[in-house]
Design a protein around this motif. Structure first.
Motif, PDB file in Angstrom:
ATOM      1  N   SER A 325      -5.237   2.757 -10.822  1.00 54.19           N
ATOM      2  CA  SER A 325      -6.505   2.801 -11.558  1.00 54.19           C
ATOM      3  C   SER A 325      -6.744   1.468 -12.266  1.00 54.19           C
ATOM      4  N   LYS A 326      -7.970   1.306 -12.772  1.00 49.95           N
ATOM      5  CA  LYS A 326      -8.300   0.089 -13.515  1.00 49.95           C
ATOM      6  C   LYS A 326      -7.362  -0.105 -14.703  1.00 49.95           C
ATOM      7  N   ALA A 327      -6.942   1.001 -15.318  1.00 51.95           N
ATOM      8  CA  ALA A 327      -6.054   0.914 -16.478  1.00 51.95           C
ATOM      9  C   ALA A 327      -4.719   0.271 -16.123  1.00 51.95           C
ATOM     10  N   VAL A 328      -4.234   0.493 -14.899  1.00 48.54           N
ATOM     11  CA  VAL A 328      -2.974  -0.132 -14.464  1.00 48.54           C
ATOM     12  C   VAL A 328      -3.145  -1.641 -14.387  1.00 48.54           C
ATOM     13  N   TRP A 329      -4.231  -2.073 -13.771  1.00 47.32           N
ATOM     14  CA  TRP A 329      -4.490  -3.507 -13.638  1.00 47.32           C
ATOM     15  C   TRP A 329      -4.686  -4.158 -15.009  1.00 47.32           C
ATOM     16  N   GLU A 330      -5.360  -3.455 -15.904  1.00 41.06           N
ATOM     17  CA  GLU A 330      -5.566  -3.992 -17.253  1.00 41.06           C
ATOM     18  C   GLU A 330      -4.243  -4.145 -17.979  1.00 41.06           C
ATOM     19  N   ALA A 331      -3.346  -3.157 -17.846  1.00 36.54           N
ATOM     20  CA  ALA A 331      -2.047  -3.215 -18.513  1.00 36.54           C
ATOM     21  C   ALA A 331      -1.190  -4.362 -17.989  1.00 36.54           C
ATOM     22  N   LEU A 332      -1.398  -4.726 -16.733  1.00 36.90           N
ATOM     23  CA  LEU A 332      -0.647  -5.842 -16.149  1.00 36.90           C
ATOM     24  C   LEU A 332      -1.311  -7.188 -16.458  1.00 36.90           C
ATOM     25  N   GLY A 333      -2.408  -7.151 -17.167  1.00 37.27           N
ATOM     26  CA  GLY A 333      -3.053  -8.389 -17.606  1.00 37.27           C
ATOM     27  C   GLY A 333      -3.732  -9.174 -16.509  1.00 37.27           C
ATOM     28  N   VAL A 334      -4.190  -8.495 -15.455  1.00 34.86           N
ATOM     29  CA  VAL A 334      -4.839  -9.188 -14.334  1.00 34.86           C
ATOM     30  C   VAL A 334      -6.342  -9.262 -14.599  1.00 34.86           C
ATOM     31  N   PRO A 335      -6.931 -10.460 -14.601  1.00 37.88           N
ATOM     32  CA  PRO A 335      -8.383 -10.583 -14.818  1.00 37.88           C
ATOM     33  C   PRO A 335      -9.160  -9.774 -13.780  1.00 37.88           C
ATOM     34  N   GLN A 336     -10.299  -9.263 -14.178  1.00 39.72           N
ATOM     35  CA  GLN A 336     -11.065  -8.382 -13.303  1.00 39.72           C
ATOM     36  C   GLN A 336     -11.418  -9.040 -11.968  1.00 39.72           C
ATOM     37  N   LYS A 337     -11.697 -10.340 -12.006  1.00 39.89           N
ATOM     38  CA  LYS A 337     -12.086 -11.034 -10.771  1.00 39.89           C
ATOM     39  C   LYS A 337     -10.930 -11.149  -9.773  1.00 39.89           C
ATOM     40  N   ASP A 338      -9.684 -10.982 -10.243  1.00 39.79           N
ATOM     41  CA  ASP A 338      -8.513 -11.116  -9.371  1.00 39.79           C
ATOM     42  C   ASP A 338      -7.959  -9.773  -8.921  1.00 39.79           C
ATOM     43  N   ARG A 339      -8.609  -8.687  -9.309  1.00 35.57           N
ATOM     44  CA  ARG A 339      -8.092  -7.369  -8.950  1.00 35.57           C
ATOM     45  C   ARG A 339      -8.466  -7.010  -7.516  1.00 35.57           C
ATOM     46  N   GLY A 340      -7.503  -6.423  -6.823  1.00 32.70           N
ATOM     47  CA  GLY A 340      -7.747  -6.034  -5.432  1.00 32.70           C
ATOM     48  C   GLY A 340      -6.451  -5.820  -4.697  1.00 32.70           C
ATOM     49  N   LEU A 341      -5.677  -6.891  -4.512  1.00 35.67           N
ATOM     50  CA  LEU A 341      -4.367  -6.829  -3.866  1.00 35.67           C
ATOM     51  C   LEU A 341      -3.404  -7.705  -4.660  1.00 35.67           C
ATOM     52  N   MET A 342      -2.198  -7.184  -4.952  1.00 32.09           N
ATOM     53  CA  MET A 342      -1.193  -7.982  -5.653  1.00 32.09           C
ATOM     54  C   MET A 342       0.201  -7.492  -5.280  1.00 32.09           C
ATOM     55  N   ASP A 343       1.104  -8.428  -4.984  1.00 33.53           N
ATOM     56  CA  ASP A 343       2.495  -8.068  -4.710  1.00 33.53           C
ATOM     57  C   ASP A 343       3.163  -7.630  -6.014  1.00 33.53           C
ATOM     58  N   ILE A 344       3.813  -6.495  -5.970  1.00 31.03           N
ATOM     59  CA  ILE A 344       4.499  -5.953  -7.137  1.00 31.03           C
ATOM     60  C   ILE A 344       5.854  -5.400  -6.711  1.00 31.03           C
ATOM     61  N   HIS A 345       6.628  -4.915  -7.651  1.00 27.91           N
ATOM     62  CA  HIS A 345       7.712  -3.987  -7.320  1.00 27.91           C
ATOM     63  C   HIS A 345       7.662  -2.834  -8.309  1.00 27.91           C
TER      64      HIS A 345
END
Length: 349
Positions: A325-345
């Motif tokens: 969800s958007k809340a996950v991306w926000e908690a990881l500090g990713v700017p909105q324009k960069d949200r979409g795909l990101m390598d994580i573990h």
């Protein structure tokens, strides 16, 4: 001497010559030697009966290891990956220490392969058992006898240096821990289980919110019944999803038949990780962008089906997806324009 005897001897010589050639091709020759230095007082940790360098002794070094096969012969040794243990500094792969109660290993330089096996799993077999362990460090075959290597000799080129958890899983009595002949191989990957052919979505039937993909007419998509093995550092791709009614997530969540606010940290997992709802309402910890967040599993990102009304005419999910969800991306500090795909573990919380 009869012609038969001459022929038999010639055949034997040819076989021995071929075996000798094969052995030479598969051997890994030393790359040099280093001269040992006496460790300063208290500077060589002899936990687990580790060796310390001897002054003036020449130690062989290797840049290579024997070829990796389905049953690669090796010697299992014992190592502590915890802070203060005989493993020395933090692990090479992630610069972290690791609990000796988790199955982790260091590999000789050739098998470590410049870090290409970092955080991947291998299967170790011995004593009639097998265990899956994660590669977190290098057992350096090229250098040693210095502060960086805890004043221990270079590692031989055929070592799997393992935590206590590996030895326990193999059922070896603690009195016998130290060295053991084993075989190992790269853990089996998760291969596609088939393909489905894409169909063009009916007009306005594929929601493109969050730049979601829509199926393409005639294109073949891989499907998976499995996902990679879950470890303490499970590699994945974080994607973005709306779990609200009318969002690109489609229908209500699989776990409870409800919609959820995008302002709470929740996720959908690929089919293998979703594990037939066994992770429903459980938390996972996601690491990315130098931060971490706990999120609750509420849905499946279906890796087995797609391109139909039930799946919003979107392709099947890859087998390595954490759909957040958007809340996950926000908690990881990713700017909105960069949200979409990101390598994580990620790992189970």
């Amino acid at each position: 001497m009869t012609n038969f005897s001459k022929g038999a001897i010639l055949l034997l010589l040819l076989i021995l010559s071929a075996q000798s050639l094969e052995a030479r091709l598969q051997s890994c020759k030393p790359s040099g030697t280093i001269r040992g230095k006496k460790p300063p007082p208290g500077q060589c940790n002899q936990e687990n009966d580790s060796d310390c360098c001897k002054d003036g002794k020449l130690y062989t070094t290797y840049k290579c290891s024997p070829p990796v096969t389905g049953t690669t012969k090796a010697v299992l040794t014992l190592n502590s990956f915890e802070e203060g243990g005989d493993g020395g500094g933090p692990s090479e792969c992630d610069n972290n220490y690791h609990s000796d109660n988790t199955p982790v290993v260091a590999l000789s330089t050739g098998w470590y392969s410049g870090g290409s096996r970092c955080l991947n799993n291998i299967t170790v077999s011995a004593n009639g058992r097998s265990v899956t362990a994660m590669v977190v460090d290098e057992c350096d075959s090229t250098m040693g006898c210095d502060e960086d290597h805890d004043y221990q000799p270079p590692c031989p080129n055929n070592i799997v240096d393992a935590s206590k958890a590996v030895w326990k899983a193999l059922g070896v009595p603690e009195d016998d821990w130290g060295e053991l002949d084993i075989t190992w191989s790269d853990a089996k990957s998760c291969k596609p289980s088939g393909k489905i052919k894409g169909k063009k979505p009916p007009k306005d039937q594929c929601n493109r919110e969050n730049d979601s993909d829509c199926c393409e007419e005639g294109k073949y998509y891989d499907i998976y019944k499995c996902s990679p093995k879950v470890t303490a550092h499970t590699k994945a791709v974080l994607t973005i999803n709306s779990f609200e009614k009318g969002g690109d997530g489609g229908g209500p969540s699989e776990c409870d038949g409800k919609y959820h606010s995008d302002h709470i940290p929740i996720v959908a997992l690929s089919t293998g990780w979703f594990n037939k709802m066994h992770r429903c309402f459980k938390n996972i910890t996601i690491y990315g962008n130098g931060k971490s967040v706990n999120a609750m599993v509420v849905d499946e990102c279906d890796s087995t089906k797609g391109c139909d009304a039930d799946h919003d005419y979107q392709p099947p999910c890859d087998n390595n997806i954490v759909d957040g969800s958007k809340a996950v991306w926000e908690a990881l500090g990713v700017p909105q324009k960069d949200r979409g795909l990101m390598d994580i573990h990620w790992t189970d919380a």
